[in-house]
Design a protein around this motif. Structure first.
Motif, PDB file in Angstrom:
ATOM      1  N   ASP A  23       1.481  12.824  15.730  1.00  0.00           N
ATOM      2  CA  ASP A  23       1.326  13.041  17.175  1.00  0.00           C
ATOM      3  C   ASP A  23      -0.103  13.518  17.411  1.00  0.00           C
ATOM      4  N   PRO A  24      -1.013  12.596  17.846  1.00  0.00           N
ATOM      5  CA  PRO A  24      -2.429  12.974  18.008  1.00  0.00           C
ATOM      6  C   PRO A  24      -2.644  14.132  18.973  1.00  0.00           C
ATOM      7  N   ARG A  25      -1.656  14.364  19.829  1.00  0.00           N
ATOM      8  CA  ARG A  25      -1.825  15.447  20.811  1.00  0.00           C
ATOM      9  C   ARG A  25      -1.487  16.813  20.221  1.00  0.00           C
ATOM     10  N   ASP A  26      -0.871  16.818  19.073  1.00  0.00           N
ATOM     11  CA  ASP A  26      -0.430  18.080  18.470  1.00  0.00           C
ATOM     12  C   ASP A  26      -1.071  18.249  17.096  1.00  0.00           C
ATOM     13  N   PRO A  27      -2.145  19.061  16.979  1.00  0.00           N
ATOM     14  CA  PRO A  27      -2.823  19.245  15.678  1.00  0.00           C
ATOM     15  C   PRO A  27      -1.920  19.792  14.590  1.00  0.00           C
ATOM     16  N   GLU A  28      -0.795  20.428  15.005  1.00  0.00           N
ATOM     17  CA  GLU A  28       0.100  20.999  14.008  1.00  0.00           C
ATOM     18  C   GLU A  28       1.236  20.045  13.631  1.00  0.00           C
ATOM     19  N   VAL A  48       0.847  -1.187   0.000  1.00  0.00           N
ATOM     20  CA  VAL A  48       0.000   0.000   0.000  1.00  0.00           C
ATOM     21  C   VAL A  48       0.883   1.238   0.000  1.00  0.00           C
ATOM     22  N   GLY A  49       0.368   2.344  -0.535  1.00  0.00           N
ATOM     23  CA  GLY A  49       1.135   3.575  -0.562  1.00  0.00           C
ATOM     24  C   GLY A  49       1.173   4.238   0.811  1.00  0.00           C
ATOM     25  N   ILE A  50       2.329   4.736   1.187  1.00  0.00           N
ATOM     26  CA  ILE A  50       2.502   5.422   2.469  1.00  0.00           C
ATOM     27  C   ILE A  50       3.213   6.748   2.196  1.00  0.00           C
ATOM     28  N   ILE A  51       2.624   7.843   2.710  1.00  0.00           N
ATOM     29  CA  ILE A  51       3.188   9.180   2.501  1.00  0.00           C
ATOM     30  C   ILE A  51       3.217   9.910   3.843  1.00  0.00           C
ATOM     31  N   PHE A  52       4.378  10.496   4.180  1.00  0.00           N
ATOM     32  CA  PHE A  52       4.498  11.353   5.352  1.00  0.00           C
ATOM     33  C   PHE A  52       4.516  12.802   4.877  1.00  0.00           C
ATOM     34  N   VAL A  53       3.675  13.646   5.500  1.00  0.00           N
ATOM     35  CA  VAL A  53       3.647  15.065   5.162  1.00  0.00           C
ATOM     36  C   VAL A  53       3.778  15.881   6.448  1.00  0.00           C
ATOM     37  N   ASP A  54       4.275  17.135   6.316  1.00  0.00           N
ATOM     38  CA  ASP A  54       4.346  18.003   7.480  1.00  0.00           C
ATOM     39  C   ASP A  54       3.018  18.725   7.661  1.00  0.00           C
ATOM     40  N   ALA A  55       2.960  19.637   8.628  1.00  0.00           N
ATOM     41  CA  ALA A  55       1.696  20.304   8.960  1.00  0.00           C
ATOM     42  C   ALA A  55       1.156  21.116   7.795  1.00  0.00           C
ATOM     43  N   ALA A  56       2.031  21.561   6.891  1.00  0.00           N
ATOM     44  CA  ALA A  56       1.593  22.334   5.722  1.00  0.00           C
ATOM     45  C   ALA A  56       1.282  21.434   4.538  1.00  0.00           C
ATOM     46  N   ALA A  57       1.195  20.124   4.788  1.00  0.00           N
ATOM     47  CA  ALA A  57       0.868  19.129   3.751  1.00  0.00           C
ATOM     48  C   ALA A  57       1.961  19.016   2.708  1.00  0.00           C
ATOM     49  N   ARG A  58       3.196  19.357   3.047  1.00  0.00           N
ATOM     50  CA  ARG A  58       4.318  19.161   2.128  1.00  0.00           C
ATOM     51  C   ARG A  58       4.884  17.762   2.325  1.00  0.00           C
ATOM     52  N   VAL A  59       5.136  17.074   1.243  1.00  0.00           N
ATOM     53  CA  VAL A  59       5.607  15.693   1.296  1.00  0.00           C
ATOM     54  C   VAL A  59       7.025  15.651   1.859  1.00  0.00           C
ATOM     55  N   GLU A  94     -11.495  20.204  -2.053  1.00  0.00           N
ATOM     56  CA  GLU A  94     -11.424  18.820  -1.587  1.00  0.00           C
ATOM     57  C   GLU A  94     -10.163  18.606  -0.746  1.00  0.00           C
ATOM     58  N   PHE A  95      -9.064  19.221  -1.166  1.00  0.00           N
ATOM     59  CA  PHE A  95      -7.806  19.127  -0.422  1.00  0.00           C
ATOM     60  C   PHE A  95      -7.972  19.705   0.985  1.00  0.00           C
ATOM     61  N   GLU A  96      -8.560  20.897   1.072  1.00  0.00           N
ATOM     62  CA  GLU A  96      -8.743  21.530   2.371  1.00  0.00           C
ATOM     63  C   GLU A  96      -9.730  20.738   3.233  1.00  0.00           C
ATOM     64  N   ARG A  97     -10.764  20.182   2.608  1.00  0.00           N
ATOM     65  CA  ARG A  97     -11.741  19.393   3.365  1.00  0.00           C
ATOM     66  C   ARG A  97     -11.077  18.193   4.027  1.00  0.00           C
ATOM     67  N   MET A  98     -10.190  17.520   3.282  1.00  0.00           N
ATOM     68  CA  MET A  98      -9.506  16.359   3.832  1.00  0.00           C
ATOM     69  C   MET A  98      -8.600  16.770   4.991  1.00  0.00           C
ATOM     70  N   ARG A  99      -7.861  17.881   4.862  1.00  0.00           N
ATOM     71  CA  ARG A  99      -6.981  18.342   5.951  1.00  0.00           C
ATOM     72  C   ARG A  99      -7.802  18.635   7.197  1.00  0.00           C
ATOM     73  N   THR A 100      -8.954  19.305   7.022  1.00  0.00           N
ATOM     74  CA  THR A 100      -9.809  19.633   8.160  1.00  0.00           C
ATOM     75  C   THR A 100     -10.351  18.375   8.823  1.00  0.00           C
ATOM     76  N   ALA A 101     -10.732  17.393   8.002  1.00  0.00           N
ATOM     77  CA  ALA A 101     -11.300  16.155   8.536  1.00  0.00           C
ATOM     78  C   ALA A 101     -10.278  15.379   9.352  1.00  0.00           C
ATOM     79  N   VAL A 102      -9.012  15.358   8.892  1.00  0.00           N
ATOM     80  CA  VAL A 102      -7.959  14.652   9.637  1.00  0.00           C
ATOM     81  C   VAL A 102      -7.765  15.295  10.996  1.00  0.00           C
ATOM     82  N   LEU A 103      -7.730  16.645  11.040  1.00  0.00           N
ATOM     83  CA  LEU A 103      -7.552  17.340  12.314  1.00  0.00           C
ATOM     84  C   LEU A 103      -8.729  17.078  13.243  1.00  0.00           C
ATOM     85  N   ALA A 104      -9.956  17.098  12.688  1.00  0.00           N
ATOM     86  CA  ALA A 104     -11.143  16.852  13.509  1.00  0.00           C
ATOM     87  C   ALA A 104     -11.120  15.440  14.081  1.00  0.00           C
ATOM     88  N   ALA A 105     -10.751  14.468  13.238  1.00  0.00           N
ATOM     89  CA  ALA A 105     -10.683  13.091  13.712  1.00  0.00           C
ATOM     90  C   ALA A 105      -9.613  12.938  14.778  1.00  0.00           C
TER      91      ALA A 105
END
Length: 665
Positions: free
Chosen positions: A146-151, A61-72, A104-115
């Motif tokens: 880090d679930p404790r850090d939204p950023e 499966v594909g795995i991607i790590f991004v920083d808080a600004a969604a940069r790969v 759609e990109f922003e919606r996904m970022r918001t949903a991840v933070l909410a979850a």
């Protein structure tokens, strides 16, 4: 520097030199520090990182790590291939380019933070864009590092589900099964070397009430109830892993707060020939199941079926010989594990050619890219064939001969569904073609009789009182003939419709064959316009005992009526037609022959298709249904029909029907 002590032990010393004066002369002061422990720790850490990289890099499966600004920051090979990108070029770029829109990109970022704020991982099916502009459906699982850090950064796990989405309507049950698989993949996972945790996933730590950092570098003894249980598992598990590559059991484990839970664990060596490379362990909390023993007994069969259908088949091969197989693969192929270990994969292929062809394609791709994916038919032990979706990953890039991990998913049902869809589409095309031909036929064939009826009615309306009685009779006769012609065509349409729907009944009964033949000839000649005082064109010859014959009268009338009518219609200039009947008790043979225009050879294979008409009929009226009805009626009798024809020299149809009353004679 490295030094050997008197005790024969190597130590690593860090040397620092300082220039000083000694008794008026230049000198140096050397300080030696023993850094052996630090060097060993660095080596252990380096090995841990390499092993973790190996796990992530060889994931299907594909795995991607991004920083808080969604940069790969990093992506594995499966993600690179999924989006057809150069991963090196993606580092530092945002993931916005793979989404269909910025919204759609922003919606996904918001949903991840909410979850994350609610303590959950985010999972969704989403359509993304590949580098070539094509679209791909993926199952995306997103979670903060880090679930404790939204950023904090995020990790995305992406699986290509495009085939399942395309077949979603037809494969609803398969889709639900795959959804169940995905929902049950959140199991605890650890990588241990010499029974010391080198890496653990968060699910395993949560299962035991620890933070992952508290387990790294610690002995697995920490989560066993006592020394005895820890030692017992070691004595049982590692010999079996060394022999078979895997070990499974259920046992108690102690959580950080001291409570005990039941876990189902499975251990698999990275390389069973070298256990020092480490062992991967997976854990499932089965405390609830253990506590409900009666429920377990009632549902054990269901649980076994679920596990057998959710786990993919996995094999490890070296030089195309099985080194290790998992139970699911054995079940898929019908072999026991001992029948596969050490054997060539040739036994799964139909022949040497297909085995060699697969090897050339797969191992060339593995050497070039490190991975290979395909679907192919596989032969089971009992000789039956199943379809497998195969994913291969080289253990060492560019050296597929050193080992390949293969994962297999049984997609036989999906292939069957695709075949059903193909057949259904073909049927739909045939139906559409039939509708078009039906509309064309009715619009053409009904126009002439309707025109005759209309013109005759107008003449009777406008000039009826001035017409001679014979002329009025001719007009009324033309109207009646046209109505009968239209009724005949409608009757043929209804008959072929019942036949296509499987509602054309077969009811054999004793029948006077000769009387039926004479009636058929009389009606066919009347429809052809023969006057009552004109001699018949049809010569009837009957041989044998046909008096005891049992046939379906209605169907036999369709057979003979259509064949005789066609013979008269396609034999211009009053050419003779013959109907010959031969009965021998077991069967009856009906032969209708003429000296008419004949049938072109290229039309013979399509002669009994609905609405088909030979290309040489010209302006001779016809629906193209008669011979199709004849064939259906012959089939219902269990008989056969043969045709011999030559353009310009005539045609002969031979129908052979079994006598259903012969066994009663």
């Amino acid at each position: 520097m490295r030094l050997l002590t008197r005790a024969g032990r190597w130590v690593v010393l860090e040397v620092k030199s300082v220039a000083v004066g000694w008794r008026g002369r230049p000198a140096s002061l050397n300080l030696f520090t023993d850094v052996t422990g630090r060097v060993r720790l660095e080596e252990d850490l380096r090995r841990t990182l390499i092993e973790r990289e190996l796990i992530l890099e060889n994931s299907i499966v594909g795995i991607i790590f991004v920083d808080a600004a969604a940069r790969v920051q990093w992506m594995n090979r499966a993600a690179e291939q999924l989006f057809a990108v150069d991963r090196a070029a993606q580092i530092g770029q945002t993931m916005e380019s793979i989404f269909l829109s910025r919204a759609e990109f922003e919606r996904m970022r918001t949903a991840v933070l909410a979850a994350a704020r609610s303590g959950h991982a985010y999972e969704a099916e989403v359509q993304l864009r590949k580098s070539d502009g094509s679209l791909v459906w993926v199952l995306a699982s997103g979670k903060l590092t880090d679930p404790r850090d939204p950023e904090s950064g995020r990790v995305w796990v992406l699986r290509d589900i495009t085939p399942r989405k395309l077949l979603e309507g037809e494969l609803r049950r398969t889709s639900s099964e795959r959804e169940a698989i995905l929902n049950n993949t959140l199991v605890g996972i650890t990588l241990s070397v010499n029974r010391v945790h080198q890496w653990v996933n968060r699910r395993f730590a949560e299962m035991l009430g620890f933070d992952p950092a508290e387990l790294i570098g610690r002995s697995s003894r920490v989560h066993f109830p006592d020394d005895a249980s820890h030692q017992t598992l070691g004595r049982e598990a590692y010999p079996q892993i060394a022999t078979h590559g895997a070990y499974s059991t259920e046992c108690h484990m102690r959580r950080k707060d001291g409570t005990l839970i039941w876990v189902e664990l499975h251990g698999q060596a990275i390389d069973r020939h070298d256990l020092t490379r480490g062992t991967i362990w997976t854990f499932v909390d089965v405390t609830g199941r253990k506590a409900l023993e009666e429920a377990v007994q009632r549902t054990s069969a269901e649980r076994g079926a679920i596990l057998n259908n959710t786990l993919v088949g996995i094999t490890f091969s070296v030089n195309r010989r099985r080194v290790w197989v998992n139970p699911r693969f054995c079940e898929m192929t019908g072999y026991a594990a001992e029948e596969l270990i050490g054997q060539s994969s040739r036994l799964h292929f139909e022949d040497d050619a297909s085995f060699e062809r697969f090897g050339e394609d797969a191992y060339a791709a593995l050497d070039a890219a490190g991975t290979y994916a395909t679907e192919l038919p596989v032969r089971r032990k009992d000789g039956s064939r199943i379809w497998l979706e195969l994913y291969g990953a080289s253990l060492y890039p560019g050296r597929s001969d050193q080992g390949v991990i293969w994962t297999a998913v049984d997609v036989t049902r999906r292939h069957a569904a695709e075949e059903s869809m193909r057949v259904a589409l073909e049927k739909q095309r045939e139906l559409s073609d039939l509708k078009s031909r039906f509309v064309s036929m009715t619009s053409h064939e009904f126009r002439t009789p309707l025109a005759t009826i209309l013109s005759s009615a107008e003449l009777l309306r406008d000039y009826g009182e001035r017409l001679a009685p014979s002329e009025r009779a001719d007009l009324l006769g033309a109207i009646g003939s046209s109505v009968r012609r239209m009724a005949g065509m409608l009757d043929q349409v209804l008959v072929i419709g019942r036949a296509e729907a499987g509602r054309l009944e077969f009811r054999p009964a004793p029948l006077d064959v000769e009387a039926l033949c004479r009636r058929v000839i009389r009606e066919a000649e009347h429809a052809d316009g023969r006057a009552a005082d004109v001699p018949s064109r049809v010569a009837l010859r009957i041989a044998g005992a046909c008096g005891e014959a049992r046939f379906d009268e209605r169907l036999l009338q369709h057979i003979l009526g259509n064949l005789v009518s066609n013979a008269l219609k396609y034999s211009p200039g009053g050419a003779p037609v013959a109907l010959e009947v031969t009965c021998n008790g077991e069967r009856a043979v009906f032969t209708v022959s003429d000296a008419g225009i004949g049938i072109p050879e290229e039309d013979l294979p399509h002669l009994f298709e609905t609405f088909h008409r030979a290309r040489n009929v010209g302006n001779i009226a016809g629906t193209g249904l008669g011979l199709a009805i004849v064939k259906k009626a012959v089939d219902l009798h269990g008989g056969t029909i043969a045709v011999a024809s030559s353009p310009g020299r005539g045609t002969r149809f031979t129908v052979t029907l079994p006598n259903t009353g012969a066994s009663h004679g």
